[in-house]
Design a protein around this motif. Structure first.
Motif, PDB file in Angstrom:
ATOM      1  N   ASP A  15       0.846  -1.193   0.000  1.00  0.00           N
ATOM      2  CA  ASP A  15       0.000   0.000   0.000  1.00  0.00           C
ATOM      3  C   ASP A  15       0.884   1.246   0.000  1.00  0.00           C
ATOM      4  N   ALA A  16       0.233   2.429   0.025  1.00  0.00           N
ATOM      5  CA  ALA A  16       0.989   3.688  -0.040  1.00  0.00           C
ATOM      6  C   ALA A  16       2.001   3.779   1.106  1.00  0.00           C
ATOM      7  N   GLU A  17       1.612   3.321   2.292  1.00  0.00           N
ATOM      8  CA  GLU A  17       2.533   3.364   3.432  1.00  0.00           C
ATOM      9  C   GLU A  17       3.761   2.510   3.172  1.00  0.00           C
ATOM     10  N   GLY A  18       3.525   1.300   2.649  1.00  0.00           N
ATOM     11  CA  GLY A  18       4.634   0.396   2.332  1.00  0.00           C
ATOM     12  C   GLY A  18       5.575   1.028   1.316  1.00  0.00           C
ATOM     13  N   ILE A  19       5.006   1.660   0.310  1.00  0.00           N
ATOM     14  CA  ILE A  19       5.828   2.292  -0.730  1.00  0.00           C
ATOM     15  C   ILE A  19       6.679   3.405  -0.130  1.00  0.00           C
ATOM     16  N   LYS A  20       6.094   4.182   0.774  1.00  0.00           N
ATOM     17  CA  LYS A  20       6.858   5.270   1.399  1.00  0.00           C
ATOM     18  C   LYS A  20       7.975   4.704   2.288  1.00  0.00           C
TER      19      LYS A  20
ATOM     20  N   ILE B  51      -4.648   8.118  -9.746  1.00  0.00           N
ATOM     21  CA  ILE B  51      -4.262   9.480  -9.340  1.00  0.00           C
ATOM     22  C   ILE B  51      -4.334   9.602  -7.823  1.00  0.00           C
ATOM     23  N   ASP B  52      -5.358   8.976  -7.240  1.00  0.00           N
ATOM     24  CA  ASP B  52      -5.507   9.003  -5.794  1.00  0.00           C
ATOM     25  C   ASP B  52      -4.306   8.345  -5.103  1.00  0.00           C
ATOM     26  N   LEU B  53      -3.890   7.186  -5.636  1.00  0.00           N
ATOM     27  CA  LEU B  53      -2.705   6.501  -5.096  1.00  0.00           C
ATOM     28  C   LEU B  53      -1.471   7.400  -5.196  1.00  0.00           C
ATOM     29  N   ALA B  54      -1.327   8.060  -6.351  1.00  0.00           N
ATOM     30  CA  ALA B  54      -0.162   8.934  -6.555  1.00  0.00           C
ATOM     31  C   ALA B  54      -0.139  10.035  -5.501  1.00  0.00           C
ATOM     32  N   GLU B  55      -1.320  10.603  -5.218  1.00  0.00           N
ATOM     33  CA  GLU B  55      -1.375  11.697  -4.250  1.00  0.00           C
ATOM     34  C   GLU B  55      -1.079  11.214  -2.839  1.00  0.00           C
ATOM     35  N   GLN B  56      -1.326   9.920  -2.599  1.00  0.00           N
ATOM     36  CA  GLN B  56      -0.995   9.367  -1.283  1.00  0.00           C
ATOM     37  C   GLN B  56       0.519   9.278  -1.066  1.00  0.00           C
ATOM     38  N   VAL B  57       1.281   9.070  -2.130  1.00  0.00           N
ATOM     39  CA  VAL B  57       2.736   8.950  -1.935  1.00  0.00           C
ATOM     40  C   VAL B  57       3.474  10.261  -2.212  1.00  0.00           C
TER      41      VAL B  57
END
Lengths: 425, 425
Positions: A15-20, B51-57
């Protein structure tokens, strides 16, 4: 300045957290003065979800189109990872397998890498970028179509890139702390292995250990690329897989007599009953199996009964190929000449792996003694220079693995193994 | 044998069922003896989710990586569509924008097509395949990076491919039955237009009609590619957009005096108050706006008051650029020399479009009469050869559109318009 190739599996970028989190780790490696190439799998369950979609529109999706579909998964994770790194103030560029120069044959869904021409990666690195590369995918040399490398393909991408770029190390980040002396889910006292040779790792991989796939280790051995298997969830050192023992701090890691105990319950056993004991019979059976494109593992032929001149031949194979093998043999029953077939999918295989076996003659005896004291019955035996494998009842496997692990002094003082999540690809 | 390019938007391929329905339609066109190229958008809300995923990271995702990310969407839909077609027993191959030879400039997120080299598509067609092509994406000529064409880009891909392949027609499948004489959500009695000229369609597109984007129609006009806008949910003929009226059955469709009424509530109005009425003042204002990369639409300058020598200049621009324009003008207030700014985003624009205007002098008078009888106050007026536009209060727009639609005899006998779903890209 060194060049490091890192590989992150699907569970590390779920997920986004994992990617960060992964982005931070990559940036750390860059800050330590390395050029960094990060190979990444699709996020979490993306691949399974895409396969599910494919099955909704077609019961037998075409290989070329399935590869086109699945490679969308890494495209998403790699672009997000590059964005996350740039957001930390470092330059990053993502590359598809094709852009990274991963050239394969044309066998869709399980292509083999035949060349790596990482010109664009080299340029990106030289310009100060971190290069993010899609794992699991390449481009066919002949048709220019997109291909995928099959399960575990991202590890192979990482090792192949490490070889082509002459990297110092290929770090495989996963959801466990490294390679263990046994599956930590079965043996609580399994120990993390600090170093293991390519040869022992190959035997473990082909005996059921799932941390690294055989193909990836084979590739690393051929190009002598050290692999460091470690967790993306912790900063502990993991397991080094290389040709020579590595030094950790001021202590030299020594070659263990026994590397570990692997087990595998994914196989079945077929017994061909009442085979005439004459030359060419076994060949005829295994030619039939080979023509059906089934890989077999262990083979045992009984001593024939003097009274009848008939014998039994048993072999093991993946459960998933069981139906196909039975069909192929039945269809050729008259030509081969046998009485009947027995199919048994309630078996398990336990393997003891270690280069020390060659020079320690007591190992085989100790192995059988341990199994016998645990009350485990042995059905088949096969050995190599550095491995002994036995087939038992599937139910006996956990107890057998624990008994052997203890008997060879592999137990750790504490329950140290931690398992974090699912498995990537 | 003819060559047909079809384009299916995201709402037509929102799920597995939609993909199967579209596959059947494509196969029908093939069975009718055509070579078929199908351009496809990403499934349903995929693009928004990415796009939503992109904005999360990353709060400001890098353009190159955002394009890499978003193009995963078409990769998924095109591969699934090819599988679904093959499942119907027809040969199909999917191609990315890059594989299809869609060459663009390097402006990420809104690249422009500069060349189309569809060699692989031509080969696939000649070998009897249906070619499925990812819309919305291309590859940069200079950097070889993946690019996207911006909103509505899939339509442009389809028209550009149709031009490069010298197709007979470019069919744009969408979730409405065609182009209507007004927005059917506002005017229940809006009629589907059977044929409309490129010129009228261009005016409608730039006046707020959302069925086809200006860029796509412009491209089709330049290469004289007839567009057929129709619904993927029904088999009715839709709207033909071409240079000459088409024949439908045995009746020749005639040039209408008025093509339709468009409206747009996405703009705002800025009034620059107290501008010295001397040469160079307007130029100075609009240079400031242009330097901020803002496109303006209508401009009106009041007659200056003789007593003060000051005048007011009003112009309209996209609401989304409002903040930027105000900032740019305020920053240059002293240099330009004006008293104050007024910002108004509660405006709407109503436009009457039709080539018949040129030869029917009463049209303008009838237009104003209709608005006046509906009690609608006019704030700005602008005209072209084949269009009259007025700015009113936003609240007045629906009533004004209905009044004008009725006054020009555009109402259908029945409420025929059907709207099926969302909008693609």
């Amino acid at each position: 300045m060194g060049l490091v190739v890192q590989k992150y599996g699907g569970s590390s970028v779920a997920d986004a957290e994992g990617i960060k989190r992964v982005a931070k780790r990559i940036v750390e490696a860059k800050k330590n003065g390395n050029q960094v190439v990060a190979v990444v799998s699709a996020m979490g369950d993306t691949t399974d979800e895409l396969i599910d979609l494919a099955e909704q529109v077609s019961p037998m999706p075409a290989g070329r189109e399935l590869d086109m579909l699945l490679t969308a998964g890494e495209r998403i994770s790699m672009a997000l990872l590059a964005m996350a790194i740039k957001n930390l103030g470092h330059e990053a560029q993502s590359f598809t397998g094709s852009q990274a120069g991963v050239i394969t044959d044309s066998v869709h869904n399980k292509a083999r890498i035949i060349d790596v021409t990482p010109g664009r990666i080299r340029t990106a690195l030289d310009e100060g970028n971190i290069a993010i590369v899609a794992g699991f995918q390449g481009v066919s040399q002949d048709t220019k179509d997109i291909t995928t490398l099959g399960r575990g393909g991202s590890d192979t991408t990482a090792v192949a890139l490490a070889a082509a770029l002459d990297a110092e190390v290929c770090e495989i980040y996963t959801d466990v702390d490294g390679v263990f002396t046994a599956d930590p889910r079965v043996v609580k006292k399994a120990r993390k292995i600090d170093w293991i040779s390519f040869e022992d790792m190959l035997e473990l991989a082909s005996s059921g250990s799932k941390v690294l796939l055989h193909r990836c280790v084979e590739y690393a051995r051929r190009y002598n690329i050290p692999i460091h298997v470690r967790s993306s969830f912790s900063s502990l050192p993991g397991t080094w897989v290389s040709s020579e023992p590595i030094e950790q701090g001021d202590k030299q890691v020594e070659q263990a007599i026994i590397s570990g105990v692997a087990h595998d319950t994914s196989e079945a056993k077929i017994t061909v009953v009442g085979v005439p004991d004459k030359p060419g019979e076994a060949a005829s059976i295994f030619r039939t199996i080979a023509d059906a494109e089934i890989n077999i593992d262990m083979v045992v032929q009984n001593v024939s009964a003097a009274s009848t001149g008939l014998t039994d031949i048993s072999f093991t194979l993946p459960k998933t190929d069981g139906r196909k093998a039975i069909d192929a043999l039945e269809k050729n029953k008259d030509r081969i000449g046998f009485d009947s077939l027995r199919y048994d999918d309630q078996i398990g295989k336990i393997s003891l792996v270690g280069a020390g076996m060659k020079t320690n003659p007591g190992v085989t005896a100790d192995f059988f003694t341990a199994l016998s004291e645990a009350g485990v019955n042995i059905e088949l035996i096969s050995t190599s220079e550095i491995r002994i494998s036995v087939v038992t009842r599937a139910d006996d496997v956990p107890e057998a693995v624990r008994a052997v692990h203890t008997a060879f002094g592999l137990d750790s003082e504490t329950d140290e193994a931690v398992v974090y999540g699912g498995t990537g690809r």
